[in-house]
Design a protein around this motif. Structure first.
Motif, PDB file in Angstrom:
ATOM      1  N   SER A   2       0.829  -1.207   0.000  1.00  0.00           N
ATOM      2  CA  SER A   2       0.000   0.000   0.000  1.00  0.00           C
ATOM      3  C   SER A   2       0.867   1.262   0.000  1.00  0.00           C
ATOM      4  O   SER A   2       2.026   1.249   0.381  1.00  0.00           O
ATOM      5  CB  SER A   2      -0.953  -0.005   1.188  1.00  0.00           C
ATOM      6  N   VAL A   3       0.235   2.359  -0.435  1.00  0.00           N
ATOM      7  CA  VAL A   3       0.904   3.647  -0.548  1.00  0.00           C
ATOM      8  C   VAL A   3       0.179   4.647   0.343  1.00  0.00           C
ATOM      9  O   VAL A   3      -1.047   4.749   0.291  1.00  0.00           O
ATOM     10  CB  VAL A   3       0.877   4.141  -2.017  1.00  0.00           C
ATOM     11  N   ASN A   4       0.934   5.386   1.146  1.00  0.00           N
ATOM     12  CA  ASN A   4       0.359   6.399   2.023  1.00  0.00           C
ATOM     13  C   ASN A   4       0.527   7.761   1.361  1.00  0.00           C
ATOM     14  O   ASN A   4       1.627   8.143   0.970  1.00  0.00           O
ATOM     15  CB  ASN A   4       1.062   6.357   3.385  1.00  0.00           C
ATOM     16  N   ILE A   5      -0.576   8.501   1.243  1.00  0.00           N
ATOM     17  CA  ILE A   5      -0.598   9.784   0.542  1.00  0.00           C
ATOM     18  C   ILE A   5      -0.977  10.889   1.524  1.00  0.00           C
ATOM     19  O   ILE A   5      -1.935  10.752   2.286  1.00  0.00           O
ATOM     20  CB  ILE A   5      -1.636   9.747  -0.605  1.00  0.00           C
ATOM     21  N   GLU A  50      -4.671   6.009   2.239  1.00  0.00           N
ATOM     22  CA  GLU A  50      -3.886   4.818   1.937  1.00  0.00           C
ATOM     23  C   GLU A  50      -4.557   4.114   0.761  1.00  0.00           C
ATOM     24  O   GLU A  50      -5.760   3.862   0.799  1.00  0.00           O
ATOM     25  CB  GLU A  50      -3.812   3.899   3.151  1.00  0.00           C
ATOM     26  N   LYS A  52      -4.162   0.898  -2.249  1.00  0.00           N
ATOM     27  CA  LYS A  52      -3.550  -0.420  -2.420  1.00  0.00           C
ATOM     28  C   LYS A  52      -2.454  -0.441  -3.482  1.00  0.00           C
ATOM     29  O   LYS A  52      -1.422  -1.064  -3.298  1.00  0.00           O
ATOM     30  CB  LYS A  52      -4.612  -1.464  -2.765  1.00  0.00           C
ATOM     31  N   GLU A  53      -2.693   0.214  -4.604  1.00  0.00           N
ATOM     32  CA  GLU A  53      -1.783   0.106  -5.748  1.00  0.00           C
ATOM     33  C   GLU A  53      -1.015   1.397  -5.999  1.00  0.00           C
ATOM     34  O   GLU A  53      -1.602   2.481  -6.010  1.00  0.00           O
ATOM     35  CB  GLU A  53      -2.572  -0.253  -7.009  1.00  0.00           C
ATOM     36  N   ARG A  54       0.290   1.283  -6.234  1.00  0.00           N
ATOM     37  CA  ARG A  54       1.132   2.456  -6.489  1.00  0.00           C
ATOM     38  C   ARG A  54       0.671   3.206  -7.741  1.00  0.00           C
ATOM     39  O   ARG A  54       0.632   4.436  -7.762  1.00  0.00           O
ATOM     40  CB  ARG A  54       2.599   2.020  -6.630  1.00  0.00           C
ATOM     41  N   SER A  55       0.303   2.481  -8.797  1.00  0.00           N
ATOM     42  CA  SER A  55      -0.111   3.139 -10.044  1.00  0.00           C
ATOM     43  C   SER A  55      -1.388   3.957  -9.826  1.00  0.00           C
ATOM     44  O   SER A  55      -1.514   5.069 -10.349  1.00  0.00           O
ATOM     45  CB  SER A  55      -0.306   2.121 -11.164  1.00  0.00           C
ATOM     46  N   ALA A  57      -2.339   5.237  -6.922  1.00  0.00           N
ATOM     47  CA  ALA A  57      -1.945   6.354  -6.066  1.00  0.00           C
ATOM     48  C   ALA A  57      -1.293   7.449  -6.904  1.00  0.00           C
ATOM     49  O   ALA A  57      -1.597   8.634  -6.727  1.00  0.00           O
ATOM     50  CB  ALA A  57      -0.989   5.869  -4.975  1.00  0.00           C
ATOM     51  N   ASP A  58      -0.420   7.065  -7.821  1.00  0.00           N
ATOM     52  CA  ASP A  58       0.240   8.042  -8.691  1.00  0.00           C
ATOM     53  C   ASP A  58      -0.775   8.797  -9.543  1.00  0.00           C
ATOM     54  O   ASP A  58      -0.676  10.014  -9.710  1.00  0.00           O
ATOM     55  CB  ASP A  58       1.280   7.364  -9.593  1.00  0.00           C
ATOM     56  N   ILE A  78       3.170  11.893  -1.988  1.00  0.00           N
ATOM     57  CA  ILE A  78       3.485  10.711  -1.190  1.00  0.00           C
ATOM     58  C   ILE A  78       3.851  11.179   0.213  1.00  0.00           C
ATOM     59  O   ILE A  78       4.627  12.125   0.379  1.00  0.00           O
ATOM     60  CB  ILE A  78       4.667   9.921  -1.810  1.00  0.00           C
TER      61      ILE A  78
END
Length: 87
Positions: A2-5, A50, A52-55, A57-58, A78
């Motif tokens: 996961s990615v936190n933003i 948060e 799940k996927e980096r793509s 999130a981007d 990020i």
């Protein structure tokens, strides 16, 4: 993974549900949290998402950074890891 933003410059009218909906348009959101002042109970004007996927999130970051939502220009990037400032 996961990615936190980090999401800054939030309107005080923004709710966690609205924030979740805003980012869900770009992908799966694991959590949406607006940071609240412990004494007043009011929003501090920033929060974290948060995803799940980096793509995904981007894509959300690219689309929402600088976007005017509820009369506030969002700052989206990020999240930096939490550091220990005790040293």
């Amino acid at each position: 993974m996961s990615v936190n933003i980090y999401v800054g410059n939030l309107s005080y009218e923004m709710t966690e549900n609205k924030l979740n909906e805003l980012f869900s348009a770009h992908g799966a959101v694991t959590s949406a949290k607006i940071i609240m002042d412990q004494y007043s109970g009011n929003s501090k004007g920033f929060g974290f998402i948060e995803m799940k996927e980096r793509s995904e999130a981007d894509n959300a970051i690219n689309d929402l950074n600088g976007k005017n939502i509820l009369n506030r220009e969002l700052k989206v990037n990020i999240a930096k890891p939490k550091t220990n400032n005790w040293n």
